[in-house]
Design a protein around this motif. Structure first.
Motif, PDB file in Angstrom:
ATOM      1  N   MET A 188       0.846  -1.200   0.000  1.00  0.00           N
ATOM      2  CA  MET A 188       0.000   0.000   0.000  1.00  0.00           C
ATOM      3  C   MET A 188       0.873   1.238   0.000  1.00  0.00           C
ATOM      4  N   GLU A 189       0.668   2.104  -0.978  1.00  0.00           N
ATOM      5  CA  GLU A 189       1.406   3.355  -1.056  1.00  0.00           C
ATOM      6  C   GLU A 189       0.433   4.524  -0.999  1.00  0.00           C
ATOM      7  N   ILE A 190       0.700   5.433  -0.071  1.00  0.00           N
ATOM      8  CA  ILE A 190      -0.090   6.651   0.050  1.00  0.00           C
ATOM      9  C   ILE A 190       0.856   7.813  -0.206  1.00  0.00           C
ATOM     10  N   LYS A 191       0.582   8.570  -1.248  1.00  0.00           N
ATOM     11  CA  LYS A 191       1.501   9.622  -1.691  1.00  0.00           C
ATOM     12  C   LYS A 191       0.870  10.990  -1.485  1.00  0.00           C
ATOM     13  N   MET A 192       1.609  11.896  -0.876  1.00  0.00           N
ATOM     14  CA  MET A 192       1.151  13.279  -0.741  1.00  0.00           C
ATOM     15  C   MET A 192       1.243  13.966  -2.102  1.00  0.00           C
ATOM     16  N   ILE A 193       0.208  14.676  -2.478  1.00  0.00           N
ATOM     17  CA  ILE A 193       0.152  15.344  -3.775  1.00  0.00           C
ATOM     18  C   ILE A 193      -0.385  16.768  -3.593  1.00  0.00           C
ATOM     19  N   PRO A 194      -0.216  17.643  -4.573  1.00  0.00           N
ATOM     20  CA  PRO A 194      -0.820  18.980  -4.505  1.00  0.00           C
ATOM     21  C   PRO A 194      -2.294  18.921  -4.885  1.00  0.00           C
ATOM     22  N   GLY A 195      -2.965  20.038  -4.755  1.00  0.00           N
ATOM     23  CA  GLY A 195      -4.340  20.127  -5.233  1.00  0.00           C
ATOM     24  C   GLY A 195      -5.379  20.414  -4.175  1.00  0.00           C
ATOM     25  N   GLY A 196      -5.036  20.183  -2.910  1.00  0.00           N
ATOM     26  CA  GLY A 196      -5.964  20.496  -1.837  1.00  0.00           C
ATOM     27  C   GLY A 196      -7.330  19.870  -2.042  1.00  0.00           C
ATOM     28  N   VAL A 197      -8.368  20.642  -1.752  1.00  0.00           N
ATOM     29  CA  VAL A 197      -9.728  20.119  -1.795  1.00  0.00           C
ATOM     30  C   VAL A 197     -10.187  19.796  -3.217  1.00  0.00           C
ATOM     31  N   CYS A 198      -9.457  20.255  -4.215  1.00  0.00           N
ATOM     32  CA  CYS A 198      -9.782  19.954  -5.611  1.00  0.00           C
ATOM     33  C   CYS A 198      -8.924  18.833  -6.194  1.00  0.00           C
ATOM     34  N   ALA A 199      -8.132  18.178  -5.372  1.00  0.00           N
ATOM     35  CA  ALA A 199      -7.296  17.080  -5.872  1.00  0.00           C
ATOM     36  C   ALA A 199      -8.149  15.898  -6.304  1.00  0.00           C
ATOM     37  N   ALA A 200      -9.273  15.673  -5.633  1.00  0.00           N
ATOM     38  CA  ALA A 200     -10.183  14.595  -6.011  1.00  0.00           C
ATOM     39  C   ALA A 200     -10.933  14.970  -7.290  1.00  0.00           C
ATOM     40  N   LEU A 201     -11.089  14.004  -8.177  1.00  0.00           N
ATOM     41  CA  LEU A 201     -11.761  14.245  -9.449  1.00  0.00           C
ATOM     42  C   LEU A 201     -13.198  14.703  -9.217  1.00  0.00           C
ATOM     43  N   GLY A 202     -13.634  15.659 -10.033  1.00  0.00           N
ATOM     44  CA  GLY A 202     -15.033  16.061 -10.008  1.00  0.00           C
ATOM     45  C   GLY A 202     -15.396  17.103  -8.974  1.00  0.00           C
ATOM     46  N   PHE A 203     -14.417  17.692  -8.311  1.00  0.00           N
ATOM     47  CA  PHE A 203     -14.699  18.736  -7.326  1.00  0.00           C
ATOM     48  C   PHE A 203     -14.163  20.074  -7.817  1.00  0.00           C
ATOM     49  N   GLN A 204     -14.961  21.111  -7.632  1.00  0.00           N
ATOM     50  CA  GLN A 204     -14.576  22.468  -7.986  1.00  0.00           C
ATOM     51  C   GLN A 204     -14.796  23.388  -6.793  1.00  0.00           C
ATOM     52  N   ALA A 205     -14.022  24.464  -6.723  1.00  0.00           N
ATOM     53  CA  ALA A 205     -14.112  25.368  -5.581  1.00  0.00           C
ATOM     54  C   ALA A 205     -13.861  26.800  -6.021  1.00  0.00           C
ATOM     55  N   ALA A 206     -14.211  27.733  -5.145  1.00  0.00           N
ATOM     56  CA  ALA A 206     -13.954  29.152  -5.396  1.00  0.00           C
ATOM     57  C   ALA A 206     -14.073  29.917  -4.083  1.00  0.00           C
ATOM     58  N   GLY A 207     -13.408  31.055  -4.012  1.00  0.00           N
ATOM     59  CA  GLY A 207     -13.482  31.908  -2.831  1.00  0.00           C
ATOM     60  C   GLY A 207     -13.449  33.363  -3.247  1.00  0.00           C
TER      61      GLY A 207
END
Length: 408
Positions: A1-20
């Motif tokens: 099992m490999e768990i890798k830290m990646i960029p992208g924050g709350v939008c790293a998961a496919l299908g999510f969009q955000a704005a502020g």
């Protein structure tokens, strides 16, 4: 099992969009104060909330909306907590209604949150006016995630984000998140505010179980100042966009998902602890060899919560007696005869206690250890195999300054 830290924050998961955006809740127009997060697909949803008997109206509304275990969007304002107001539920409901209209989704698919000053009526007009444009500006990517993370900040000095990548049944999956919190942090079931997303497919019941289990070992192990906020909330949305076989029972895939969630939440709660109000150092306490998991947790929390020891860490004073004192007043049963203590950081590792008694050590070496911006207290109890880690920060002059004029 490999768990890798990646960029992208709350939008790293496919299908999510955000704005502020800055909508006008906060006086400083350079600070964003309204965030919107949305999934392209319906989501399983889970949440944990503050145990404070005085809690914000958004929690009342969100609890009602998540009774069916599903949601699709999150709207959150900063600058005003919408707590202890006669019209609080009305305003929180209005936020959901406005967000739902802008996104063209059902009102009960919206999670609502607020953070900021308690006891002041929430201006709803600026929020309602801003939401249509905010919805149109939704997009994926690191920049959008960062803008959303900025919009939920209060006394935070920087946005807090993290994301991980892992594999379920040959499918690449992601977990991302953002959180805020610098003060009023002695959480119970959650932290100030944390919004998490995943493209893994998992049932609402197992999503809730995974979240609760992770919260107990991460956010619940953070203490900045011993105050539990009225608005603490952590939510997790899962839209299944990664295409893995849905997790509907405990087993290998559920264990992998839980490990990835633990890695994400650990990264986020460390950021909260390090950014404690006025903090200059991240303080970590790791307990090993305890006679049970709850004992280990209580001891670790007792040390990071000790006001005297937090002050000593700020002053780079290796006053290890304060560690033993904090261990000693922990509400748990254990022996002190085999306790060993080390102070550690990037600068080295110094043992200061063995078998419950002090050891000769170099004050210069200890000073070098404590001057680093991340300091760890390592405790060996010598009684069993249980371990736990808690996170906190030092206590500086600026904590009083920040909280002395926070409202005015």
């Amino acid at each position: 099992m490999e768990i890798k830290m990646i960029p992208g924050g709350v939008c790293a998961a496919l299908g999510f969009q955000a704005a502020g955006v800055h909508c006008g809740i906060r006086k400083n127009a350079s600070k964003r104060d309204l965030m919107l997060l949305c999934s392209d697909l319906p989501c399983a949803a889970a949440a944990c909330y503050t145990r404070n008997k005085v809690f914000g109206a958004p929690i009342t509304v969100t609890r009602r909306h998540l009774q069916n275990g599903s949601a699709r969007a999150v709207v959150c304002n900063s600058g005003n907590a919408n707590t202890c107001n006669a019209d609080g539920v009305e305003k929180a409901t209005a936020m959901c209604k406005a967000a739902a209209a802008a996104l063209h989704i059902p009102e009960d698919d919206v999670i609502v949150a607020s953070t900021g000053v308690i006891g002041q009526p929430l201006p709803i007009r600026p929020i309602e006016a801003a939401l249509p444009g905010l919805a149109r500006s939704l997009c994926a990517g690191e920049s959008a995630a960062n803008e959303a993370a900025q919009a939920i900040m209060t006394t935070d000095t920087h946005p807090k984000e993290a994301a991980v990548e892992f594999t379920l049944g040959g499918k690449t999956c992601h977990l991302g998140g953002m959180c805020k919190g610098s003060g009023m942090i002695e959480p119970d079931l959650c932290t100030m505010l944390a919004f998490l997303t995943t493209d893994a497919a998992i049932s609402p019941a197992l999503l809730q179980k995974a979240l609760l289990g992770s919260v107990q070992d991460t956010y619940n192990m953070v203490s900045i100042d011993g105050d539990t906020s009225t608005n603490d909330m952590v939510t997790l949305l899962a839209n299944g966009a990664a295409g893995n076989a849905p997790i509907t029972a405990e087993g290998e895939d559920f264990d992998i998902f839980c490990a990835a969630l633990h890695a994400l939440n650990t990264a986020l709660c460390r950021q909260i602890a390090k950014d404690g109000e006025g903090a200059t150092k991240l303080l970590t306490c790791t307990v090993r060899g305890a006679n049970g998991g709850e004992t280990a947790k209580k001891i670790a929390k007792s040390v990071v919560k000790s006001t005297l020891f937090k002050c000593a860490v700020f002053g780079c004073d290796a006053n290890w007696g304060r560690i033993l004192c904090a261990i000693g007043y922990t509400d748990a049963e254990f022996s002190v005869e085999h306790i060993a203590v080390w102070l550690a950081s990037r600068a080295g590792r110094v043992q200061v206690c063995q078998n419950g008694a002090g050891l000769p050590f170099s004050e210069d070496e200890a000073l070098a250890v404590l001057k680093e911006d991340e300091v760890t207290v390592e405790i060996e109890m010598g009684e069993g195999g249980a371990a736990a880690t808690a996170y906190g920060c030092d206590l500086s002059y600026d904590y009083v300054k920040i909280n002395g004029d926070y409202r005015t």
